[in-house]
Write an enzyme that holds these catalytic residues in place. Sequence first.
Site, PDB file in Angstrom:
ATOM      1  N   CYS A  73       0.868  -1.179   0.000  1.00 58.18           N
ATOM      2  CA  CYS A  73       0.000   0.000   0.000  1.00 58.18           C
ATOM      3  C   CYS A  73       0.905   1.228   0.000  1.00 58.18           C
ATOM      4  O   CYS A  73       1.727   1.391   0.904  1.00 58.18           O
ATOM      5  CB  CYS A  73      -0.858  -0.040   1.265  1.00 58.18           C
ATOM      6  SG  CYS A  73      -1.886   1.427   1.518  1.00 58.18           S
ATOM      7  N   CYS A 183      -0.849   3.958  -6.443  1.00 56.82           N
ATOM      8  CA  CYS A 183      -1.703   3.318  -5.438  1.00 56.82           C
ATOM      9  C   CYS A 183      -1.892   1.896  -5.930  1.00 56.82           C
ATOM     10  O   CYS A 183      -2.120   1.678  -7.128  1.00 56.82           O
ATOM     11  CB  CYS A 183      -3.051   4.043  -5.377  1.00 56.82           C
ATOM     12  SG  CYS A 183      -4.336   3.155  -4.469  1.00 56.82           S
TER      13      CYS A 183
END
Length: 262
Positions: A73, A183
């Site tokens: 992440c 992302c």
Amino acid sequence: MNRSKIGVFDSGLGGLSVLKELVAALPSEQFIYVSDAGHCPYGGKRASEITDRAEAITDFLLAQGARLIVVACNTATIAAIESLRASYAVSFVGMEPAVKPAAALTKSGVVGVLATGAALAGEKLHKLIERHAVGVRVLTQPCPGLVERVEAGAVDTDETRTLVRRYVSPLLKEGADVLVLGCTHYPFLRAVIQEQVGAEVALLDTGAAVARRTAAVWAAEQPSAALPGVGSLQLFTSGDVKNVSEVASQLWGSPLTVERLR
Ligand code: DGL
């Protein structure tokens, strides 16, 4: 000898884009993945809140036998990886947006970075730009709502297309010819993004590079890494097990079983 496991986590299922590369690079290893869907998205949260979640998940992964943790992440990497490294004895491999390869690739001299608001607010990204994108214009674009579209399994829908168009249009207008998918959810939107930007704009993510880095750290640290073994995958979520199982299976391309994070 008991095989050690590799822990992987994300705010949700975006990290599966990294896990795919990890499994391809290390097919004989045992992976445990945590989707923190009960607290997703991280993108609008304070760094301290994200760090609390990252620590709780790390405690769980270590209790399950993980001996290396991949923070799959970008937002959690930016908010929490330094504090995780200071607090735990295991190695952490984090995400780094592909700013450096993007700066090397651009012909127009304009690069766009798509990421969450929290990831773009972090100092880490700005340092990366200062260091690796000298002479290149780097435009950053927060993309609220895209993580939620992927979490809902709503990848190929008109609503998602409209959102993507809204975020990429200003970058294309400025002449960006390379977009960084900053992302881990966004690689699942690659086809939709490519359709909106056209084939001549390159889309870069770092899943494969993170998998190579993980394989190198793992080989250096784990004697069991050289032993033949059967790979496995266990998934846990803090969210709704049924929903997460369905969407995880859709994104993975084959059925996955997800257990409740204890
Ligand atoms: N996959 C996460 C990332 O790479 C999404 C963060 C969020 O939940 O907003 O940044």
